[in-house]
Design a protein around this motif. Structure first.
Motif, mmCIF file in Angstrom:
data_model
loop_
_atom_site.group_PDB
_atom_site.id
_atom_site.type_symbol
_atom_site.label_atom_id
_atom_site.label_comp_id
_atom_site.label_asym_id
_atom_site.label_seq_id
_atom_site.Cartn_x
_atom_site.Cartn_y
_atom_site.Cartn_z
ATOM 1 N N ALA A 1 -2.231 9.441 -4.950
ATOM 2 C CA ALA A 1 -3.070 8.241 -4.829
ATOM 3 C C ALA A 1 -4.245 8.301 -5.803
ATOM 4 C CB ALA A 1 -3.574 8.091 -3.393
ATOM 5 N N TYR A 2 -4.677 9.527 -6.128
ATOM 6 C CA TYR A 2 -5.822 9.704 -7.050
ATOM 7 C C TYR A 2 -5.375 10.321 -8.370
ATOM 8 C CZ TYR A 2 -7.915 8.882 -2.568
ATOM 9 O OH TYR A 2 -8.226 8.322 -1.364
ATOM 10 N N GLY B 1 0.845 -1.190 0.000
ATOM 11 C CA GLY B 1 0.000 0.000 0.000
ATOM 12 C C GLY B 1 0.876 1.233 0.000
ATOM 13 N N SER B 2 0.317 2.333 -0.523
ATOM 14 C CA SER B 2 1.150 3.546 -0.531
ATOM 15 C C SER B 2 1.383 4.043 0.890
ATOM 16 C CB SER B 2 0.553 4.621 -1.434
ATOM 17 O OG SER B 2 -0.777 4.847 -1.120
ATOM 18 N N ASN B 3 0.540 3.621 1.835
ATOM 19 C CA ASN B 3 0.824 3.995 3.227
ATOM 20 C C ASN B 3 2.174 3.446 3.687
ATOM 21 O OD1 ASN B 3 -1.437 5.545 3.754
ATOM 22 N ND2 ASN B 3 -2.661 3.810 4.425
ATOM 23 N N ASN C 1 -6.638 14.726 -0.700
ATOM 24 C CA ASN C 1 -7.665 14.060 0.084
ATOM 25 C C ASN C 1 -7.728 14.772 1.431
ATOM 26 O OD1 ASN C 1 -9.378 12.308 1.359
ATOM 27 N ND2 ASN C 1 -7.929 10.598 1.468
ATOM 28 N N ASP D 1 1.832 13.109 -3.103
ATOM 29 C CA ASP D 1 0.994 11.923 -2.992
ATOM 30 C C ASP D 1 -0.074 11.989 -4.078
ATOM 31 O OD1 ASP D 1 -0.845 9.959 -2.285
ATOM 32 O OD2 ASP D 1 -0.585 10.278 -0.125
ATOM 33 N N ARG E 1 -3.286 -4.572 -1.245
ATOM 34 C CA ARG E 1 -2.329 -3.696 -0.551
ATOM 35 C C ARG E 1 -1.022 -3.568 -1.337
ATOM 36 N NH1 ARG E 1 -3.990 -0.673 0.825
ATOM 37 N NH2 ARG E 1 -2.758 0.022 2.587
ATOM 38 N N SER F 1 -4.642 0.727 -5.139
ATOM 39 C CA SER F 1 -5.900 0.557 -4.393
ATOM 40 C C SER F 1 -7.105 1.157 -5.098
ATOM 41 C CB SER F 1 -5.788 1.208 -3.012
ATOM 42 O OG SER F 1 -4.833 0.561 -2.240
ATOM 43 N N LYS F 2 -6.894 2.181 -5.913
ATOM 44 C CA LYS F 2 -8.046 2.916 -6.471
ATOM 45 C C LYS F 2 -8.271 2.512 -7.927
ATOM 46 C CE LYS F 2 -7.286 5.086 -2.555
ATOM 47 N NZ LYS F 2 -8.102 4.922 -1.366
ATOM 48 N N THR G 1 -0.810 4.390 -6.024
ATOM 49 C CA THR G 1 -1.341 3.171 -5.405
ATOM 50 C C THR G 1 -2.106 2.313 -6.405
ATOM 51 O OG1 THR G 1 -2.787 2.308 -3.672
ATOM 52 C CG2 THR G 1 -3.440 4.395 -4.650
ATOM 53 N N CYS H 1 -0.308 16.859 -1.868
ATOM 54 C CA CYS H 1 -1.244 15.773 -2.186
ATOM 55 C C CYS H 1 -2.121 16.242 -3.334
ATOM 56 C CB CYS H 1 -2.084 15.473 -0.941
ATOM 57 S SG CYS H 1 -3.032 13.945 -1.067
ATOM 58 N N TYR I 1 -4.353 14.794 3.659
ATOM 59 C CA TYR I 1 -4.467 13.391 4.054
ATOM 60 C C TYR I 1 -3.865 13.203 5.457
ATOM 61 C CZ TYR I 1 -3.927 8.286 3.571
ATOM 62 O OH TYR I 1 -3.983 6.930 3.742
HETATM 63 C C1 PLP Z 1 -3.965 10.551 -0.383
HETATM 64 C C2 PLP Z 1 -3.828 9.116 -0.055
HETATM 65 N N1 PLP Z 1 -2.598 8.587 -0.004
HETATM 66 C C3 PLP Z 1 -2.431 7.286 0.284
HETATM 67 C C4 PLP Z 1 -3.505 6.458 0.553
HETATM 68 C C5 PLP Z 1 -3.223 5.058 0.955
HETATM 69 O O1 PLP Z 1 -3.572 4.153 0.018
HETATM 70 P P1 PLP Z 1 -3.049 2.657 0.047
HETATM 71 O O2 PLP Z 1 -2.270 2.452 1.302
HETATM 72 O O3 PLP Z 1 -4.291 1.853 -0.025
HETATM 73 O O4 PLP Z 1 -2.207 2.527 -1.163
HETATM 74 C C6 PLP Z 1 -4.794 6.958 0.504
HETATM 75 C C7 PLP Z 1 -5.922 6.070 0.779
HETATM 76 O O5 PLP Z 1 -7.047 6.428 0.915
HETATM 77 C C8 PLP Z 1 -4.971 8.331 0.213
HETATM 78 O O6 PLP Z 1 -6.166 8.897 0.197
#
Ligand code: PLP
Length: 354
Positions: A187-188, A85-87, A160, A185, A222, A213-214, A211, A156, A111
């Motif tokens: 992610a989107y 995951g990017s986290n 988010n 970041d 993950r 994830s989206k 990521t 970001c 975020y």
């Molecule tokens: C801005 C941003 N960064 C990172 C993430 C983490 O995503 P993941 O760990 O699922 O890759 C999210 C998840 O909602 C996010 O909104």
């Protein structure tokens, strides 16, 4: 019995960051893809599973996966770091470049996990504020960077939970002024009209985080990554746990990239659906922020945000309740879902606000 040692003092006051997993019919609270990956992806993965050497550790450097991600964006595999995951990418960046005695800078609201993970890694967090409409002007950003001298500056884009894109001039100004890394970041990023990923260079300070994830409908797997200077990636590889990416995940990520065309089609459909949702919200008594992501932030004008959230849950629709977050008083965030899910949300919201 002797008392058990409590957790670290500096963790004691930290609240977790979790969206409630409520059992409802329509879940539009965590910005996931509304549809599972294409059936052909699942078939390819099942096929690949038969070839995984489960008794062996995975390729520690995930070379094939990183090369495939690099190719997607026009970079070398050595310029890609992948994690759970990017986290976990963010955490590894913070473990490597943050820590006690170094400060990171975030621009609120943004975020929450940028600051949260920083604190968990013992990194002090400095904040600067976006303007009333959640925009960040280049001057504001540069003044903050010069004041804080951050080891990492987080941006970001799209942001988010606001959905707004970072201004291109702001990103450029921060990159020019920052003494440390600038982590954008994204992610989107695929839902937005512009990205910073093409600006990453080996001799620069820019890192762009993405990521699966989206867009890739793989939140359950993950998997996230960053594109960064090769020397930064080499440092991250030293810090992350050995064999952190299992073989199944490496295969899943690699195979997913074969479905780029399908995913681009889905992104285009979601962007169109976002437009429809935004238009419908504009007809209701709510303030709406323009979004470049797969979610929309809105604020009911005459009703308490938390009450509206509960009334939506009572109608089996779950959105993100941001109403108690600093600067976001009364706000809710809805993920763009399927047209049917979005209609269910709109029907429920119209009823609640009537
Ligand atoms: C801005 C941003 N960064 C990172 C993430 C983490 O995503 P993941 O760990 O699922 O890759 C999210 C998840 O909602 C996010 O909104």
């Amino acid at each position: 019995m002797s008392e058990r040692l409590p957790p670290r003092d500096d963790l004691a006051l930290m609240a977790g960051y979790h969206s409630p997993q409520v059992d409802v019919a329509v879940r539009l609270n965590t910005n996931e893809a509304p549809e599972p990956p294409p059936p052909a992806f699942i078939e390819a993965l099942q096929d690949e599973l038969g070839r995984v050497a489960f008794h062996r550790y995975p390729d520690r450097e995930a070379r094939e996966l990183r090369a495939a991600i690099g190719e997607l964006h026009g970079f070398r595999g050595e310029q890609v770091f992948a994690a759970n995951g990017s986290n976990e990418v963010l955490q590894t960046l913070l473990l490597t470049y943050g820590g006690p005695g170094r400060t990171v800078l975030v621009f609120e609201p943004t975020y929450a996990l940028h600051a949260h993970i920083a604190r968990i890694t013992g990194t002090p967090v400095a904040t600067a504020e976006r303007d009333e409409q959640f925009r960040l002007a280049p001057d504001t950003a540069v003044v903050a960077v010069r004041r804080v001298k951050p080891a990492i500056t987080f941006l970001c884009s799209p942001n988010n939970p606001t959905g707004l894109l970072e201004d291109a001039e702001t990103v450029a100004a921060v990159i020019a002024a920052a003494p440390g890394l600038v982590v954008v970041d994204e992610a989107y990023g695929q839902f937005a009209p512009r990205s910073s990923i093409g600006d990453v260079t080996d001799d620069g300070n820019l890192v762009v985080v993405r990521t699966f994830s989206k867009t890739w409908s793989m939140a359950a797997a993950r998997l996230g990554y960053c594109v960064a200077p090769a020397s930064v990636v080499a440092e991250l590889e030293q810090v992350v746990l050995p064999y952190h990416l299992d073989s199944v995940k490496q295969a899943a990520g690699r195979l997913a990239l074969r479905f780029e065309k399908e995913m681009d089609g889905r992104v285009a459909a979601l962007v169109e659906e976002r437009g429809r949702l935004a238009l419908a919200l504009a007809d209701l008594p709510v303030d709406v922020w323009p979004s470049g992501a797969n979610f929309i932030l809105f604020r009911p004008r005459a009703r308490d945000g938390a009450d509206v959230w509960q009334a939506l849950v009572d109608r089996s629709v779950l959105v993100r309740n941001c109403s108690a977050w600093p600067r976001l008083e009364g706000c809710l965030r809805v993920t763009v879902g399927t047209p049917e899910e979005d209609d269910a949300f709109l029907t429920a919201l119209r009823e609640v606000l009537a």
